[in-house]
Design an enzyme around this catalytic site. Structure first.
Site, PDB file in Angstrom:
ATOM      1  N   GLU A   1      -4.784   3.649   9.487  1.00 48.84           N
ATOM      2  CA  GLU A   1      -4.046   4.917   9.512  1.00 48.84           C
ATOM      3  C   GLU A   1      -5.010   6.112   9.554  1.00 48.84           C
ATOM      4  OE1 GLU A   1       0.223   4.058   7.469  1.00 48.84           O
ATOM      5  OE2 GLU A   1      -1.396   4.455   6.061  1.00 48.84           O
TER       6      GLU A   1
ATOM      7  N   GLU B   1       3.409  -1.674  10.159  1.00 53.54           N
ATOM      8  CA  GLU B   1       3.865  -1.588   8.778  1.00 53.54           C
ATOM      9  C   GLU B   1       5.337  -1.180   8.789  1.00 53.54           C
ATOM     10  OE1 GLU B   1       1.571   0.752   6.074  1.00 53.54           O
ATOM     11  OE2 GLU B   1      -0.349  -0.132   6.704  1.00 53.54           O
TER      12      GLU B   1
END
Length: 583
Positions: A158, A234
């Site tokens: 991320e 995710e």
């Protein structure tokens, strides 16, 4: 075995298209004896892949000293997944977030205050490269290109939520490939313009992370990658908890509906989490948006498989959606682990912290209070001691920028608590002869996400009486990694707890081994060990009310329980219950 390939908007493996149906299980949050059980339950739900992070701070707890045994045996976990017929996705740091202490970065990085994290800072990259030199050769034999189960490896994590240094991402990519990683590489980011611009590389597969609105989130992704496979790396089907906040849950029907829509769109998916597990020891992380918020010990995450490995209604709802979309879903489910109520355990011995600093710590003299990292300490507690001159009347005692929670003692008496999220001064009166000042600080978990990652622990600025800084300190690092040298004494009165921070010891006799849960009604705040294993923190303020004890931590016969209580308890006993209470 052939590598996973991207052909247009599909994944291919061994000459056939494949949809990746993955669930996250972190080996470091599950005792090794239960790895097979959790993986079999993943497979029984209809998943074909397991995903795991690899936390740098677990594997290199001290710079240059590596650990890959026991809970850290990532090679065994990956190999076991392959033996059970599962593919594997690994996300090998250096940064993982994961609500894990410091986002997986080792605390010793902060010994150098000038170091810049997660970018092309030479000081940082030298340490990352040294870690990769050890880690990557352990993963290479397990790659699909070498007959192993690893299909794909993530670059950073991320990153677009933190920075935009593409040279840094390229350095990590090249570093993996130069060390023999020749399977599919990918990045994962939130589906926003900023995140997708900052966190991706043009020649690397991109994936996105979200928990709802799949049509909208995939549409944003398509603006940047119109041809690549859709992959939610995710899928946040639950959420984690902070101390002092309510327990999070999410309806299983809603989770199943969003999954159904993702699969109908042809997407691959990774459940974050499929099975959360536990933040054992001092490894919980923290968040800092408006204020500092530490994460609780349980990482149940309201996931399909509970913290103790039980099948939930959410699990069954997800299983039916996967079956509907053609997943290989066996009829039988693995058996749940046994649970047992062992009843109450009395604390029979005690050791006062202040009276037993010598077997726990090697003191350091310093002009000013120093944070843990400067003294080579990563986790636990740290005690600052000095003498304050008098007389002084109604002065404000400031523990300036404390990280994270300080208990302040004057001549051995608790006069107040200073918490990072509420740093108010304490009004003090000092007698003419002066007074001993002790400040015990707890590291409640380093920030794991966002711009405040640099999170040194202890007293980070100084201690003032009004505007006068106090100098000449003796500092006692208290990592509490080994309590074997503590001299316990029999408790004269088993009904009353001491006011000072104290270690209490009791004994549990076990005839048959099963999972159980420590209930600490009447206790205030502290840490629990069973047979030397640190179960994690408890706090009466919740939401979490019990600590999970996996059966493999117990042994038949006598079991030692130690409780480090920071304030006091109404009754010196705890209960081992057969069910959890997460709030």
């Amino acid at each position: 075995m052939a590598n996973l390939e991207v052909r247009g908007s599909q994944f291919w493996l061994n000459g056939e298209p494949i949809r990746i149906l993955s669930g996250a299980i972190h080996y470091f949050r599950v005792v090794p004896d239960y790895w097979e059980d959790r993986l079999l339950k993943l497979k029984a739900c209809g998943f074909n892949t397991v995903e795991t992070y690899i936390p740098w701070n677990l594997h290199e707890p001290e710079e240059g000293k590596f650990m890959f045994e026991g809970l850290a045996d990532v090679e065994r976990f990956i190999a076991l997944a392959g033996e059970l017929g599962l593919h594997v996705i690994v996300r090998p740091s250096p940064y993982i977030c994961a609500e894990w202490e410091f986002g997986g970065l080792p605390a010793w990085l902060l010994r150098e205050p000038e170091i810049q994290l997660r970018c092309m800072d030479e000081r940082y990259l030298r340490k990352v490269d040294a870690y990769f030199d050890v880690l990557m050769p352990k993963l290479v034999p397990l790659l699909s290109s070498n007959g192993g189960p690893i299909l794909a490896v993530q670059i950073e994590n991320e990153y677009g939520s933190y920075g935009n240094d593409k040279n840094y991402l390229t350095h990590l990519k090249n570093g993996m490939q130069e060390r023999g990683v020749d399977v599919l590489l990918f990045t994962s980011d939130g589906p926003t313009d900023q995140m997708l611009q900052g966190g991706t590389l043009p020649d690397v597969l991109a994936t996105v992370n979200f928990g709802s609105r799949p049509e909208e989130e995939f549409a944003k992704f398509r603006e940047y990658r119109p041809e690549e496979p859709l992959f939610c790396m995710e899928y946040w089907n639950g959420w984690f908890d902070h101390w002092l906040k309510p327990h999070h849950t999410r309806d299983g029907g809603d989770v199943a509906d969003v999954l159904d829509r993702m699969l109908a769109a042809g997407a691959s998916v990774n459940f974050y989490m499929f099975h959360g597990g536990t933040n054992f020891g001092f490894y919980n992380g923290a968040n800092f948006q408006d204020k500092y918020e530490p994460t609780v010990t349980s990482y149940d995450y309201d996931a399909p498989l509970s913290e103790c490995g039980d099948v939930t209604e959410k699990y069954m709802a997800v299983r039916e959606v996967l079956r509907k979309h053609g997943a290989d879903v066996p009829e039988a489910l693995p058996e749940p682990s046994r649970k047992k109520r062992y009843g109450k355990v009395a604390m029979t011995e005690a050791a006062d912290l202040f009276a037993n600093l010598e077997p726990l710590s090697a003191p350091v003299r310093s002009a000013s209070p120093e944070p843990m990292e400067k003294l080579g300490q990563s986790y636990g507690f740290i005690l600052y001691r000095t003498h304050v001159t008098g007389p002084r009347t109604s002065q404000e005692l400031h523990v300036q920028d404390v990280h994270d929670r300080a208990q302040v003692y004057l001549d051995g008496r608790l006069i107040g608590t200073v918490e990072r999220w509420d740093q108010k001064p304490i009004i003090v009166d000092i007698p003419a002869q002066g007074a001993a000042l002790d400040i015990l600080v707890e590291n409640m978990g380093r920030v794991n996400y966002g711009p405040r990652l640099k999170d040194p622990k202890g007293i980070t600025e100084g201690v003032r009486l009004d505007n006068q800084f106090q100098f000449d300190w003796t500092i006692y690092p208290l990592p509490l990694a080994d309590l074997s040298a503590l001299p316990f004494s029999e408790l004269p009165n088993r009904q009353a707890a001491f006011e000072n921070p104290t270690f209490y010891k009791g004994e549990l006799v076990v005839d048959e081994i099963a999972d159980t849960f420590v209930r600490l009604e009447g206790w205030t705040k502290g840490v629990v060990w069973i047979n030397g294993f640190n179960l994690g923190r408890y706090w009466e303020k919740g939401p979490q009310k019990t600590l999970y004890v996996p059966g493999p931590l117990l042994r038949k016969g006598r079991n030692e329980i130690i409780v480090f209580e920071l304030h006091g308890a109404t009754k010196l006993e705890l209960e081992l219950a057969e069910a959890p209470d997460l709030g």
